[in-house]
Write an enzyme that holds these catalytic residues in place. Structure first.
Site, PDB file in Angstrom:
ATOM      1  N   ASP A 234       4.435   0.452  11.899  1.00 29.34           N
ATOM      2  CA  ASP A 234       3.179  -0.117  11.403  1.00 29.34           C
ATOM      3  C   ASP A 234       2.958  -1.550  11.847  1.00 29.34           C
ATOM      4  OD1 ASP A 234       3.392   1.584   8.176  1.00 29.34           O
ATOM      5  OD2 ASP A 234       2.827   2.267  10.178  1.00 29.34           O
TER       6      ASP A 234
ATOM      7  N   LYS B 179       0.844  -1.203   0.000  1.00 28.89           N
ATOM      8  CA  LYS B 179       0.000   0.000   0.000  1.00 28.89           C
ATOM      9  C   LYS B 179       0.883   1.258   0.000  1.00 28.89           C
ATOM     10  CE  LYS B 179      -1.645   1.576   4.004  1.00 28.89           C
ATOM     11  NZ  LYS B 179      -1.388   2.994   4.307  1.00 28.89           N
ATOM     12  N   ASN B 180       1.918   1.264   0.828  1.00 27.52           N
ATOM     13  CA  ASN B 180       2.710   2.485   1.007  1.00 27.52           C
ATOM     14  C   ASN B 180       3.743   2.724  -0.088  1.00 27.52           C
ATOM     15  OD1 ASN B 180       1.161   2.993   3.214  1.00 27.52           O
ATOM     16  ND2 ASN B 180       2.666   2.328   4.712  1.00 27.52           N
TER      17      ASN B 180
ATOM     18  N   CYS C 232      -5.034  12.034  12.938  1.00 25.35           N
ATOM     19  CA  CYS C 232      -5.618  10.693  12.874  1.00 25.35           C
ATOM     20  C   CYS C 232      -5.367  10.028  14.228  1.00 25.35           C
ATOM     21  CB  CYS C 232      -5.013   9.894  11.736  1.00 25.35           C
ATOM     22  SG  CYS C 232      -3.325   9.443  12.015  1.00 25.35           S
TER      23      CYS C 232
ATOM     24  N   ARG D  90       0.105  14.511  12.790  1.00 26.16           N
ATOM     25  CA  ARG D  90       0.685  14.174  11.483  1.00 26.16           C
ATOM     26  C   ARG D  90       1.042  15.458  10.705  1.00 26.16           C
ATOM     27  NH1 ARG D  90      -0.984   8.973  10.068  1.00 26.16           N
ATOM     28  NH2 ARG D  90       0.762   8.990   8.596  1.00 26.16           N
TER      29      ARG D  90
ATOM     30  N   ARG E  24      -8.898  -0.389   4.562  1.00 25.54           N
ATOM     31  CA  ARG E  24      -8.086   0.674   3.952  1.00 25.54           C
ATOM     32  C   ARG E  24      -6.735   0.129   3.521  1.00 25.54           C
ATOM     33  NH1 ARG E  24      -7.141   5.786   7.226  1.00 25.54           N
ATOM     34  NH2 ARG E  24      -5.897   6.001   5.344  1.00 25.54           N
TER      35      ARG E  24
HETATM   36  C1  EPZ Z   1       4.278   6.860   6.204  1.00 28.86           C
HETATM   37  O1  EPZ Z   1       3.515   7.895   6.779  1.00 28.86           O
HETATM   38  C2  EPZ Z   1       3.348   5.671   6.108  1.00 28.86           C
HETATM   39  N1  EPZ Z   1       2.216   5.997   5.243  1.00 28.86           N
HETATM   40  C3  EPZ Z   1       2.837   5.298   7.496  1.00 28.86           C
HETATM   41  O2  EPZ Z   1       2.031   4.131   7.356  1.00 28.86           O
HETATM   42  C4  EPZ Z   1       4.035   4.965   8.366  1.00 28.86           C
HETATM   43  O3  EPZ Z   1       3.585   4.681   9.679  1.00 28.86           O
HETATM   44  C5  EPZ Z   1       4.997   6.168   8.400  1.00 28.86           C
HETATM   45  O4  EPZ Z   1       5.381   6.520   7.055  1.00 28.86           O
HETATM   46  C6  EPZ Z   1       6.258   5.876   9.192  1.00 28.86           C
HETATM   47  O5  EPZ Z   1       6.927   4.800   8.627  1.00 28.86           O
HETATM   48  C7  EPZ Z   1       2.416   6.015   3.900  1.00 28.86           C
HETATM   49  O6  EPZ Z   1       3.493   5.769   3.410  1.00 28.86           O
HETATM   50  C8  EPZ Z   1       1.225   6.345   3.060  1.00 28.86           C
HETATM   51  P1  EPZ Z   1       6.383  10.140   8.237  1.00 28.86           P
HETATM   52  P2  EPZ Z   1       4.108   9.404   6.801  1.00 28.86           P
HETATM   53  O7  EPZ Z   1       6.282  11.415   7.500  1.00 28.86           O
HETATM   54  O8  EPZ Z   1       4.952   9.625   5.620  1.00 28.86           O
HETATM   55  C9  EPZ Z   1       6.868  13.242  11.771  1.00 28.86           C
HETATM   56  C10 EPZ Z   1       0.139   2.786   7.678  1.00 28.86           C
HETATM   57  O9  EPZ Z   1      -0.338   2.282   8.702  1.00 28.86           O
HETATM   58  N2  EPZ Z   1       6.763  14.248  10.704  1.00 28.86           N
HETATM   59  O10 EPZ Z   1       7.476   9.200   7.900  1.00 28.86           O
HETATM   60  O11 EPZ Z   1       2.965  10.322   7.039  1.00 28.86           O
HETATM   61  C11 EPZ Z   1       5.585  12.439  11.927  1.00 28.86           C
HETATM   62  O12 EPZ Z   1       4.665  13.101  12.791  1.00 28.86           O
HETATM   63  C12 EPZ Z   1       0.635   4.212   7.707  1.00 28.86           C
HETATM   64  O13 EPZ Z   1       0.272   2.196   6.583  1.00 28.86           O
HETATM   65  C13 EPZ Z   1       6.985  15.575  11.029  1.00 28.86           C
HETATM   66  O14 EPZ Z   1       7.235  15.919  12.167  1.00 28.86           O
HETATM   67  O15 EPZ Z   1       5.004   9.365   8.093  1.00 28.86           O
HETATM   68  C14 EPZ Z   1       6.104  11.152  12.515  1.00 28.86           C
HETATM   69  O16 EPZ Z   1       6.283  11.328  13.901  1.00 28.86           O
HETATM   70  C15 EPZ Z   1       0.396   4.896   9.036  1.00 28.86           C
HETATM   71  N3  EPZ Z   1       6.900  16.505  10.028  1.00 28.86           N
HETATM   72  C16 EPZ Z   1       7.455  10.951  11.838  1.00 28.86           C
HETATM   73  O17 EPZ Z   1       7.839  12.268  11.395  1.00 28.86           O
HETATM   74  C17 EPZ Z   1       6.636  16.153   8.730  1.00 28.86           C
HETATM   75  O18 EPZ Z   1       6.587  17.050   7.862  1.00 28.86           O
HETATM   76  C18 EPZ Z   1       7.421  10.012  10.640  1.00 28.86           C
HETATM   77  O19 EPZ Z   1       6.385  10.457   9.802  1.00 28.86           O
HETATM   78  C19 EPZ Z   1       6.398  14.798   8.440  1.00 28.86           C
HETATM   79  C20 EPZ Z   1       6.487  13.863   9.433  1.00 28.86           C
END
Ligand code: EPZ
Length: 464
Positions: free
Chosen positions: A308, A22-23, A117, A122, A400
Protein backbone atom coordinates in the site's frame (compact mmCIF):
# COMPACT_ATOMS: atom_id res chain seq x y z
CA UNK A 1 -16.07 14.77 -9.96
CA UNK A 2 -13.77 16.29 -7.36
CA UNK A 3 -10.32 17.35 -8.42
CA UNK A 4 -7.31 18.90 -6.75
CA UNK A 5 -5.42 21.92 -8.04
CA UNK A 6 -1.97 21.73 -6.44
CA UNK A 7 0.72 24.40 -6.52
CA UNK A 8 3.97 22.44 -6.11
CA UNK A 9 7.45 23.28 -4.93
CA UNK A 10 6.44 24.33 -1.41
CA UNK A 11 8.31 22.68 1.47
CA UNK A 12 6.30 21.16 4.34
CA UNK A 13 7.03 22.46 7.83
CA UNK A 14 5.09 21.70 10.99
CA UNK A 15 3.15 18.84 12.58
CA UNK A 16 0.51 16.46 11.20
CA UNK A 17 -1.32 13.73 13.10
CA UNK A 18 -2.04 10.24 11.81
CA UNK A 19 -5.66 9.02 11.94
CA UNK A 20 -6.90 5.56 12.92
CA UNK A 21 -6.10 2.69 10.57
CA UNK A 22 -8.65 2.13 7.80
CA UNK A 23 -7.58 -1.51 7.44
CA UNK A 24 -8.07 -2.16 11.14
CA UNK A 25 -11.34 -0.23 11.34
CA UNK A 26 -13.08 -2.22 8.60
CA UNK A 27 -12.57 -5.81 9.88
CA UNK A 28 -13.15 -4.68 13.49
CA UNK A 29 -16.43 -2.95 12.60
CA UNK A 30 -17.52 -6.15 10.82
CA UNK A 31 -16.45 -8.25 13.81
CA UNK A 32 -18.76 -6.22 16.06
CA UNK A 33 -21.47 -8.41 14.52
CA UNK A 34 -20.34 -11.29 16.74
CA UNK A 35 -20.76 -9.47 20.08
CA UNK A 36 -23.73 -9.44 22.39
CA UNK A 37 -24.65 -5.83 23.08
CA UNK A 38 -23.13 -2.47 22.21
CA UNK A 39 -19.59 -2.11 20.93
CA UNK A 40 -17.84 1.27 21.22
CA UNK A 41 -14.96 1.86 18.79
CA UNK A 42 -12.63 4.83 19.13
CA UNK A 43 -10.19 6.20 16.58
CA UNK A 44 -12.36 5.12 13.64
CA UNK A 45 -11.43 7.54 10.83
CA UNK A 46 -14.09 9.51 8.92
CA UNK A 47 -13.70 7.84 5.52
CA UNK A 48 -15.96 6.89 2.63
CA UNK A 49 -15.09 3.21 3.19
CA UNK A 50 -16.20 3.47 6.83
CA UNK A 51 -19.47 5.05 5.72
CA UNK A 52 -19.99 2.29 3.15
CA UNK A 53 -19.35 -0.50 5.67
CA UNK A 54 -21.67 1.22 8.17
CA UNK A 55 -24.40 0.98 5.52
CA UNK A 56 -23.66 -2.73 5.03
CA UNK A 57 -23.89 -3.35 8.78
CA UNK A 58 -27.17 -1.43 9.03
CA UNK A 59 -28.53 -3.58 6.20
CA UNK A 60 -27.68 -6.56 8.42
CA UNK A 61 -29.73 -5.20 11.31
CA UNK A 62 -27.00 -3.42 13.29
CA UNK A 63 -27.48 0.05 14.69
CA UNK A 64 -24.38 2.09 13.80
CA UNK A 65 -24.05 5.61 15.18
CA UNK A 66 -21.21 8.18 15.19
CA UNK A 67 -21.21 10.05 18.52
CA UNK A 68 -20.29 13.70 18.98
CA UNK A 69 -16.94 12.68 20.51
CA UNK A 70 -16.14 10.68 17.36
CA UNK A 71 -16.78 7.25 18.87
CA UNK A 72 -18.57 4.75 16.63
CA UNK A 73 -21.27 2.85 18.53
CA UNK A 74 -22.48 -0.44 17.07
CA UNK A 75 -25.39 -2.38 18.57
CA UNK A 76 -26.27 -5.87 17.47
CA UNK A 77 -29.74 -7.33 17.58
CA UNK A 78 -31.02 -10.85 17.20
CA UNK A 79 -31.74 -9.90 13.62
CA UNK A 80 -31.12 -12.83 11.33
CA UNK A 81 -30.56 -10.88 8.12
CA UNK A 82 -27.48 -12.22 6.33
CA UNK A 83 -27.40 -10.59 2.87
CA UNK A 84 -24.54 -8.20 2.06
CA UNK A 85 -25.85 -6.72 -1.14
CA UNK A 86 -23.92 -6.29 -4.42
CA UNK A 87 -24.81 -2.59 -4.59
CA UNK A 88 -22.84 -2.00 -1.38
CA UNK A 89 -20.09 -4.62 -1.74
CA UNK A 90 -19.18 -3.42 -5.26
CA UNK A 91 -18.37 -0.03 -3.75
CA UNK A 92 -15.93 -1.56 -1.33
CA UNK A 93 -14.58 -5.07 -1.62
CA UNK A 94 -13.59 -5.08 2.07
CA UNK A 95 -17.31 -5.58 2.80
CA UNK A 96 -16.40 -9.25 2.36
CA UNK A 97 -15.18 -8.95 5.98
CA UNK A 98 -18.75 -9.59 7.15
CA UNK A 99 -18.63 -13.14 5.79
CA UNK A 100 -16.85 -14.76 8.77
CA UNK A 101 -18.74 -12.89 11.51
CA UNK A 102 -22.14 -13.64 9.89
CA UNK A 103 -21.32 -17.32 9.45
CA UNK A 104 -20.06 -17.64 13.01
CA UNK A 105 -22.82 -15.67 14.69
CA UNK A 106 -25.86 -16.41 12.52
CA UNK A 107 -24.84 -19.67 10.85
CA UNK A 108 -25.36 -18.31 7.36
CA UNK A 109 -24.23 -15.55 5.03
CA UNK A 110 -25.01 -14.35 1.55
CA UNK A 111 -22.30 -11.97 0.45
CA UNK A 112 -21.74 -10.57 -3.01
CA UNK A 113 -18.46 -11.63 -4.55
CA UNK A 114 -16.24 -8.55 -4.47
CA UNK A 115 -15.50 -7.21 -7.93
CA UNK A 116 -12.01 -6.70 -9.28
CA UNK A 117 -10.29 -3.39 -8.89
CA UNK A 118 -7.56 -1.34 -10.46
CA UNK A 119 -4.80 -2.93 -8.42
CA UNK A 120 -5.40 -6.37 -9.83
CA UNK A 121 -7.23 -9.67 -9.38
CA UNK A 122 -8.78 -9.92 -5.92
CA UNK A 123 -9.96 -13.54 -5.39
CA UNK A 124 -11.35 -14.84 -2.09
CA UNK A 125 -10.63 -18.56 -2.65
CA UNK A 126 -8.53 -18.70 0.53
CA UNK A 127 -11.33 -17.15 2.59
CA UNK A 128 -13.69 -19.86 1.36
CA UNK A 129 -11.10 -22.62 1.85
CA UNK A 130 -10.71 -21.68 5.51
CA UNK A 131 -14.45 -21.46 6.15
CA UNK A 132 -15.10 -24.79 4.42
CA UNK A 133 -12.39 -26.37 6.61
CA UNK A 134 -14.46 -25.29 9.63
CA UNK A 135 -17.48 -27.11 8.25
CA UNK A 136 -19.30 -24.42 6.25
CA UNK A 137 -21.21 -25.43 3.13
CA UNK A 138 -20.38 -22.83 0.52
CA UNK A 139 -21.71 -22.36 -2.99
CA UNK A 140 -21.28 -19.52 -5.46
CA UNK A 141 -24.23 -18.53 -7.58
CA UNK A 142 -25.14 -15.40 -9.58
CA UNK A 143 -22.18 -13.46 -8.18
CA UNK A 144 -22.94 -14.29 -4.56
CA UNK A 145 -21.28 -16.49 -1.96
CA UNK A 146 -23.92 -18.57 -0.16
CA UNK A 147 -22.48 -19.92 3.10
CA UNK A 148 -24.23 -22.05 5.69
CA UNK A 149 -23.01 -23.77 8.86
CA UNK A 150 -25.36 -25.37 11.35
CA UNK A 151 -22.24 -26.33 13.29
CA UNK A 152 -18.61 -25.20 13.05
CA UNK A 153 -15.84 -27.56 14.16
CA UNK A 154 -12.22 -26.62 14.81
CA UNK A 155 -9.69 -27.64 12.15
CA UNK A 156 -6.03 -27.28 11.20
CA UNK A 157 -5.99 -24.80 8.32
CA UNK A 158 -3.19 -23.76 5.99
CA UNK A 159 -4.19 -20.33 4.64
CA UNK A 160 -1.20 -19.45 2.42
CA UNK A 161 -1.68 -18.64 -1.25
CA UNK A 162 0.57 -18.09 -4.24
CA UNK A 163 1.01 -14.46 -3.17
CA UNK A 164 1.57 -15.26 0.48
CA UNK A 165 -0.88 -14.74 3.35
CA UNK A 166 -4.29 -13.08 3.09
CA UNK A 167 -5.12 -10.21 5.46
CA UNK A 168 -8.91 -10.13 5.23
CA UNK A 169 -8.97 -13.90 4.67
CA UNK A 170 -7.26 -14.37 8.05
CA UNK A 171 -9.81 -11.95 9.58
CA UNK A 172 -12.76 -13.88 8.17
CA UNK A 173 -11.49 -17.29 9.29
CA UNK A 174 -10.66 -15.91 12.76
CA UNK A 175 -14.20 -14.57 13.17
CA UNK A 176 -15.69 -17.97 12.33
CA UNK A 177 -13.15 -20.08 14.24
CA UNK A 178 -14.03 -18.38 17.56
CA UNK A 179 -17.47 -20.05 17.22
CA UNK A 180 -16.09 -23.48 16.25
CA UNK A 181 -16.16 -26.37 18.71
CA UNK A 182 -12.65 -27.25 19.87
CA UNK A 183 -9.35 -25.85 18.68
CA UNK A 184 -8.51 -24.35 15.30
CA UNK A 185 -4.98 -23.69 14.09
CA UNK A 186 -4.24 -21.37 11.18
CA UNK A 187 -0.86 -21.68 9.48
CA UNK A 188 0.42 -19.00 7.10
CA UNK A 189 -1.87 -16.52 8.85
CA UNK A 190 -1.34 -12.82 8.04
CA UNK A 191 0.87 -11.02 10.58
CA UNK A 192 -0.18 -7.46 9.70
CA UNK A 193 -0.78 -5.15 12.70
CA UNK A 194 -4.39 -4.74 11.57
CA UNK A 195 -4.97 -8.49 12.01
CA UNK A 196 -3.33 -8.33 15.44
CA UNK A 197 -5.63 -5.42 16.35
CA UNK A 198 -8.67 -7.47 15.32
CA UNK A 199 -7.43 -10.45 17.36
CA UNK A 200 -6.94 -8.29 20.45
CA UNK A 201 -10.46 -6.89 19.97
CA UNK A 202 -11.90 -10.42 19.80
CA UNK A 203 -9.87 -11.56 22.83
CA UNK A 204 -11.17 -8.56 24.79
CA UNK A 205 -14.68 -9.80 23.98
CA UNK A 206 -13.83 -13.21 25.47
CA UNK A 207 -12.28 -15.13 22.59
CA UNK A 208 -9.11 -17.18 23.11
CA UNK A 209 -6.67 -16.47 20.26
CA UNK A 210 -2.93 -17.12 20.63
CA UNK A 211 0.00 -16.36 18.31
CA UNK A 212 -1.24 -12.99 17.06
CA UNK A 213 1.43 -11.33 14.91
CA UNK A 214 2.93 -14.68 13.94
CA UNK A 215 2.04 -16.95 10.99
CA UNK A 216 0.69 -19.57 13.41
CA UNK A 217 -2.57 -18.86 15.24
CA UNK A 218 -4.38 -21.12 17.72
CA UNK A 219 -8.03 -20.41 18.46
CA UNK A 220 -10.07 -22.07 21.20
CA UNK A 221 -13.68 -21.73 20.11
CA UNK A 222 -16.99 -21.61 21.93
CA UNK A 223 -16.41 -18.82 24.45
CA UNK A 224 -19.07 -16.23 25.30
CA UNK A 225 -18.43 -13.00 23.38
CA UNK A 226 -19.50 -9.75 25.00
CA UNK A 227 -19.32 -6.28 23.51
CA UNK A 228 -16.39 -4.11 24.58
CA UNK A 229 -14.85 -0.67 24.00
CA UNK A 230 -11.79 -0.66 21.75
CA UNK A 231 -9.44 1.96 20.32
CA UNK A 232 -7.97 1.00 16.98
CA UNK A 233 -4.30 1.33 16.00
CA UNK A 234 -2.95 4.31 14.04
CA UNK A 235 -2.80 4.05 10.25
CA UNK A 236 0.72 2.94 9.31
CA UNK A 237 -0.03 3.46 5.61
CA UNK A 238 -1.11 7.06 6.15
CA UNK A 239 1.95 7.57 8.37
CA UNK A 240 4.23 6.25 5.62
CA UNK A 241 2.45 8.41 3.03
CA UNK A 242 2.96 11.54 5.16
CA UNK A 243 6.62 10.70 5.78
CA UNK A 244 7.21 10.27 2.06
CA UNK A 245 5.42 13.60 1.48
CA UNK A 246 7.96 15.22 3.82
CA UNK A 247 10.84 13.54 2.01
CA UNK A 248 9.58 14.69 -1.39
CA UNK A 249 8.37 18.23 -0.72
CA UNK A 250 11.38 19.24 1.36
CA UNK A 251 11.35 21.02 4.71
CA UNK A 252 10.92 19.43 8.15
CA UNK A 253 7.73 17.51 8.88
CA UNK A 254 6.73 16.02 12.21
CA UNK A 255 4.29 13.11 11.92
CA UNK A 256 2.55 12.49 15.25
CA UNK A 257 0.47 9.61 16.57
CA UNK A 258 2.16 6.77 14.68
CA UNK A 259 3.42 3.44 15.98
CA UNK A 260 7.07 3.24 14.85
CA UNK A 261 7.13 -0.53 15.46
CA UNK A 262 4.67 -0.88 12.53
CA UNK A 263 6.99 1.09 10.20
CA UNK A 264 10.44 -0.52 10.53
CA UNK A 265 10.77 -1.42 6.85
CA UNK A 266 9.52 1.99 5.69
CA UNK A 267 11.82 3.92 8.04
CA UNK A 268 14.78 1.76 7.05
CA UNK A 269 14.14 2.35 3.33
CA UNK A 270 13.77 6.12 3.77
CA UNK A 271 16.98 6.34 5.82
CA UNK A 272 18.82 4.27 3.20
CA UNK A 273 17.70 6.82 0.59
CA UNK A 274 19.25 9.57 2.72
CA UNK A 275 16.08 10.93 4.33
CA UNK A 276 16.66 12.22 7.87
CA UNK A 277 14.23 10.46 10.25
CA UNK A 278 14.25 10.91 14.00
CA UNK A 279 11.82 8.83 16.07
CA UNK A 280 10.73 10.22 19.45
CA UNK A 281 7.95 8.21 21.06
CA UNK A 282 5.05 8.25 18.60
CA UNK A 283 6.47 11.07 16.46
CA UNK A 284 8.66 10.81 13.38
CA UNK A 285 10.53 13.96 12.34
CA UNK A 286 11.31 13.85 8.63
CA UNK A 287 14.00 16.07 7.11
CA UNK A 288 14.34 15.96 3.34
CA UNK A 289 17.92 15.52 2.09
CA UNK A 290 19.57 17.65 -0.57
CA UNK A 291 19.94 14.53 -2.71
CA UNK A 292 17.94 11.31 -2.57
CA UNK A 293 19.74 8.03 -3.21
CA UNK A 294 18.20 5.36 -5.44
CA UNK A 295 17.05 2.07 -3.86
CA UNK A 296 15.54 -1.27 -4.92
CA UNK A 297 12.31 -1.96 -3.06
CA UNK A 298 10.09 -5.08 -2.92
CA UNK A 299 6.56 -5.00 -1.48
CA UNK A 300 6.09 -8.05 0.75
CA UNK A 301 3.77 -9.29 3.49
CA UNK A 302 4.36 -7.66 6.89
CA UNK A 303 6.91 -6.80 8.22
CA UNK A 304 8.14 -6.05 4.69
CA UNK A 305 7.48 -2.85 2.76
CA UNK A 306 3.66 -2.69 2.46
CA UNK A 307 2.21 -2.94 -1.04
CA UNK A 308 0.00 0.00 0.00
CA UNK A 309 3.02 2.34 -0.08
CA UNK A 310 4.62 0.92 -3.24
CA UNK A 311 3.18 3.68 -5.45
CA UNK A 312 4.23 6.40 -3.03
CA UNK A 313 7.80 5.05 -2.96
CA UNK A 314 7.79 5.00 -6.77
CA UNK A 315 6.96 8.71 -6.79
CA UNK A 316 9.76 9.38 -4.28
CA UNK A 317 12.32 7.29 -6.18
CA UNK A 318 11.53 9.18 -9.39
CA UNK A 319 13.27 12.13 -7.69
CA UNK A 320 16.31 10.13 -6.55
CA UNK A 321 19.59 9.99 -8.43
CA UNK A 322 20.26 6.71 -10.22
CA UNK A 323 18.26 3.65 -11.16
CA UNK A 324 15.76 2.03 -8.75
CA UNK A 325 13.59 -1.04 -9.13
CA UNK A 326 10.25 -1.36 -7.30
CA UNK A 327 8.70 -4.84 -7.28
CA UNK A 328 5.27 -5.77 -5.91
CA UNK A 329 5.09 -9.42 -4.88
CA UNK A 330 1.55 -9.02 -3.51
CA UNK A 331 -0.27 -7.21 -6.33
CA UNK A 332 1.94 -7.67 -9.42
CA UNK A 333 -0.39 -5.46 -11.50
CA UNK A 334 -0.47 -2.54 -9.09
CA UNK A 335 1.12 0.00 -11.45
CA UNK A 336 -1.71 2.28 -12.64
CA UNK A 337 0.22 5.21 -11.20
CA UNK A 338 3.12 4.85 -13.67
CA UNK A 339 1.58 6.45 -16.82
CA UNK A 340 0.35 9.38 -14.73
CA UNK A 341 3.73 9.89 -13.03
CA UNK A 342 5.27 9.85 -16.51
CA UNK A 343 3.03 12.80 -17.42
CA UNK A 344 4.78 14.65 -14.61
CA UNK A 345 8.15 13.90 -16.12
CA UNK A 346 9.00 10.76 -14.16
CA UNK A 347 11.31 8.39 -16.00
CA UNK A 348 9.55 5.11 -15.12
CA UNK A 349 8.67 2.01 -17.07
CA UNK A 350 6.97 -1.21 -16.13
CA UNK A 351 8.67 -4.56 -16.50
CA UNK A 352 6.25 -7.31 -15.35
CA UNK A 353 5.76 -7.07 -11.58
CA UNK A 354 8.35 -4.30 -11.33
CA UNK A 355 8.81 -0.69 -12.25
CA UNK A 356 12.22 0.54 -13.36
CA UNK A 357 12.81 4.12 -12.26
CA UNK A 358 15.50 6.39 -13.68
CA UNK A 359 15.62 9.18 -11.12
CA UNK A 360 15.43 12.59 -12.72
CA UNK A 361 15.64 14.79 -9.67
CA UNK A 362 12.67 17.02 -10.44
CA UNK A 363 9.05 16.57 -11.55
CA UNK A 364 6.86 19.06 -13.38
CA UNK A 365 3.22 19.89 -12.78
CA UNK A 366 0.64 18.36 -15.14
CA UNK A 367 -3.00 17.26 -15.40
CA UNK A 368 -3.23 13.66 -14.15
CA UNK A 369 -5.94 11.15 -13.30
CA UNK A 370 -6.22 9.14 -10.08
CA UNK A 371 -7.11 5.47 -10.58
CA UNK A 372 -7.16 3.94 -7.10
CA UNK A 373 -6.59 4.86 -3.48
CA UNK A 374 -2.82 4.58 -3.19
CA UNK A 375 -2.05 5.68 -6.77
CA UNK A 376 -3.93 8.92 -6.04
CA UNK A 377 -1.78 9.39 -2.95
CA UNK A 378 1.35 8.92 -5.07
CA UNK A 379 0.15 11.53 -7.58
CA UNK A 380 -0.60 14.01 -4.81
CA UNK A 381 2.88 13.56 -3.35
CA UNK A 382 4.40 14.06 -6.79
CA UNK A 383 2.32 17.21 -7.30
CA UNK A 384 3.53 18.62 -3.97
CA UNK A 385 7.13 18.17 -5.10
CA UNK A 386 6.67 19.18 -8.75
CA UNK A 387 7.65 22.51 -10.27
CA UNK A 388 4.46 24.40 -11.14
CA UNK A 389 0.81 23.53 -10.91
CA UNK A 390 -0.93 20.15 -11.20
CA UNK A 391 -4.54 19.10 -11.55
CA UNK A 392 -5.46 15.68 -10.17
CA UNK A 393 -8.84 14.37 -11.30
CA UNK A 394 -11.04 11.77 -9.55
CA UNK A 395 -9.69 12.40 -6.07
CA UNK A 396 -12.74 10.61 -4.71
CA UNK A 397 -10.38 7.62 -4.67
CA UNK A 398 -8.36 9.41 -2.01
CA UNK A 399 -11.42 10.09 0.14
CA UNK A 400 -11.94 6.34 0.53
CA UNK A 401 -8.83 5.89 2.64
CA UNK A 402 -7.34 9.17 3.85
CA UNK A 403 -9.03 11.38 6.44
CA UNK A 404 -8.74 15.11 5.57
CA UNK A 405 -5.41 14.58 3.81
CA UNK A 406 -5.44 17.89 1.95
CA UNK A 407 -6.34 19.77 5.13
CA UNK A 408 -3.47 18.11 7.01
CA UNK A 409 -0.99 18.95 4.24
CA UNK A 410 -2.24 22.53 3.76
CA UNK A 411 -1.72 23.14 7.48
CA UNK A 412 2.01 22.51 7.02
CA UNK A 413 2.55 24.59 3.90
CA UNK A 414 1.04 22.74 0.97
CA UNK A 415 -1.24 24.55 -1.48
CA UNK A 416 -4.00 22.13 -2.44
CA UNK A 417 -7.41 23.36 -3.51
CA UNK A 418 -10.28 20.90 -3.90
CA UNK A 419 -12.46 21.88 -6.86
CA UNK A 420 -15.68 19.93 -6.93
CA UNK A 421 -18.72 19.51 -9.15
CA UNK A 422 -16.80 20.12 -12.35
CA UNK A 423 -18.10 17.86 -15.11
CA UNK A 424 -15.60 15.36 -16.46
CA UNK A 425 -16.14 17.02 -19.85
CA UNK A 426 -14.71 20.32 -18.63
CA UNK A 427 -11.46 20.82 -20.61
CA UNK A 428 -8.89 21.49 -17.94
CA UNK A 429 -5.44 22.49 -19.03
CA UNK A 430 -2.69 24.39 -17.39
CA UNK A 431 -1.93 27.86 -18.71
CA UNK A 432 1.11 27.48 -20.97
CA UNK A 433 2.77 30.85 -21.49
CA UNK A 434 4.30 31.92 -24.80
CA UNK A 435 7.83 31.43 -23.53
CA UNK A 436 6.86 27.87 -22.50
CA UNK A 437 5.38 27.24 -25.94
CA UNK A 438 8.30 28.80 -27.84
CA UNK A 439 10.80 25.93 -27.29
CA UNK A 440 8.22 23.73 -28.97
CA UNK A 441 8.39 26.15 -31.98
CA UNK A 442 4.73 26.74 -31.43
CA UNK A 443 3.82 30.37 -31.64
CA UNK A 444 0.61 30.90 -29.72
CA UNK A 445 -0.47 33.49 -32.34
CA UNK A 446 -0.94 30.85 -35.05
CA UNK A 447 -1.92 27.93 -32.88
CA UNK A 448 -5.61 27.22 -32.41
CA UNK A 449 -7.11 29.09 -29.48
CA UNK A 450 -6.32 27.14 -26.33
CA UNK A 451 -9.27 25.38 -24.64
CA UNK A 452 -11.07 27.22 -21.88
CA UNK A 453 -8.68 27.22 -18.95
CA UNK A 454 -9.74 26.45 -15.46
CA UNK A 455 -9.20 29.73 -13.67
CA UNK A 456 -7.22 28.80 -10.59
CA UNK A 457 -9.33 29.42 -7.48
CA UNK A 458 -7.50 31.10 -4.64
CA UNK A 459 -7.40 29.19 -1.40
CA UNK A 460 -9.61 31.70 0.35
CA UNK A 461 -12.11 32.31 -2.41
CA UNK A 462 -15.01 29.85 -2.32
CA UNK A 463 -15.07 27.70 -5.40
CA UNK A 464 -18.13 28.55 -7.48
C1 EPZ B 1 -5.79 -6.09 2.49
O1 EPZ B 1 -6.48 -6.48 1.32
C2 EPZ B 1 -5.85 -4.58 2.52
N1 EPZ B 1 -7.24 -4.14 2.59
C3 EPZ B 1 -5.20 -4.01 1.27
O2 EPZ B 1 -5.21 -2.59 1.38
C4 EPZ B 1 -3.75 -4.49 1.23
O3 EPZ B 1 -3.15 -4.03 0.03
C5 EPZ B 1 -3.72 -6.03 1.26
O4 EPZ B 1 -4.42 -6.51 2.43
C6 EPZ B 1 -2.31 -6.58 1.30
O5 EPZ B 1 -1.66 -6.11 2.43
C7 EPZ B 1 -7.89 -4.24 3.78
O6 EPZ B 1 -7.35 -4.67 4.77
C8 EPZ B 1 -9.31 -3.76 3.80
P1 EPZ B 1 -4.93 -10.03 0.75
P2 EPZ B 1 -6.85 -8.04 1.09
O7 EPZ B 1 -6.06 -10.97 0.89
O8 EPZ B 1 -7.09 -8.69 2.38
C9 EPZ B 1 -4.15 -12.90 -2.93
C10 EPZ B 1 -5.56 -0.39 0.67
O9 EPZ B 1 -5.03 0.27 -0.23
N2 EPZ B 1 -5.34 -13.61 -2.44
O10 EPZ B 1 -3.94 -9.93 1.85
O11 EPZ B 1 -7.91 -8.09 0.06
C11 EPZ B 1 -4.49 -11.49 -3.40
O12 EPZ B 1 -4.92 -11.49 -4.76
C12 EPZ B 1 -5.95 -1.83 0.41
O13 EPZ B 1 -5.81 0.03 1.82
C13 EPZ B 1 -5.68 -14.81 -3.03
O14 EPZ B 1 -5.04 -15.27 -3.96
O15 EPZ B 1 -5.51 -8.58 0.47
C14 EPZ B 1 -3.17 -10.79 -3.22
O16 EPZ B 1 -2.35 -11.08 -4.33
C15 EPZ B 1 -5.68 -2.27 -1.01
N3 EPZ B 1 -6.78 -15.48 -2.56
C16 EPZ B 1 -2.58 -11.42 -1.96
O17 EPZ B 1 -3.25 -12.69 -1.85
C17 EPZ B 1 -7.52 -15.00 -1.50
O18 EPZ B 1 -8.50 -15.66 -1.11
C18 EPZ B 1 -2.82 -10.62 -0.69
O19 EPZ B 1 -4.19 -10.33 -0.64
C19 EPZ B 1 -7.15 -13.77 -0.93
C20 EPZ B 1 -6.05 -13.10 -1.40
Amino acid sequence: MDMFVVRGGRPLRGRVTVSGAKNAALPIMAAALVANGTTVLRGIPDLVDVTTLSSVLRSLGMNVERKADGALVLTTSDDQRCLADYELVRRMRASVCVLGPLLGRRGRACVSLPGGCNIGHRPIDLHLKGLRALGAQITIDRGYVFARADRLVGADIYLGGSFGSTVTGTCNVLCAAIFAEGVTTISAAACEPEVVDLGRFLNAMGARIEGLGTPHLRIEGGHELNAVEHTIIPDRIEAATLMIAGAMAGGRLQVDGLDPSHLSAVIDALRTMGVGIEITGRTATVVAPERLRSLDITALPYPGIPTDVQAQFTALLSMAEGISVVTDKIFPDRFMHIPELMRMGANVRREGASSIIGGIGTLTGACVMASDLRASAALLLAALAADGESVIRRVYHLDRGYEQLEQKLNQVGADIVRVDDLPETMPVSLQLSDEELRPLAIDSSDSPPPPKFLKRPTKSAPVT
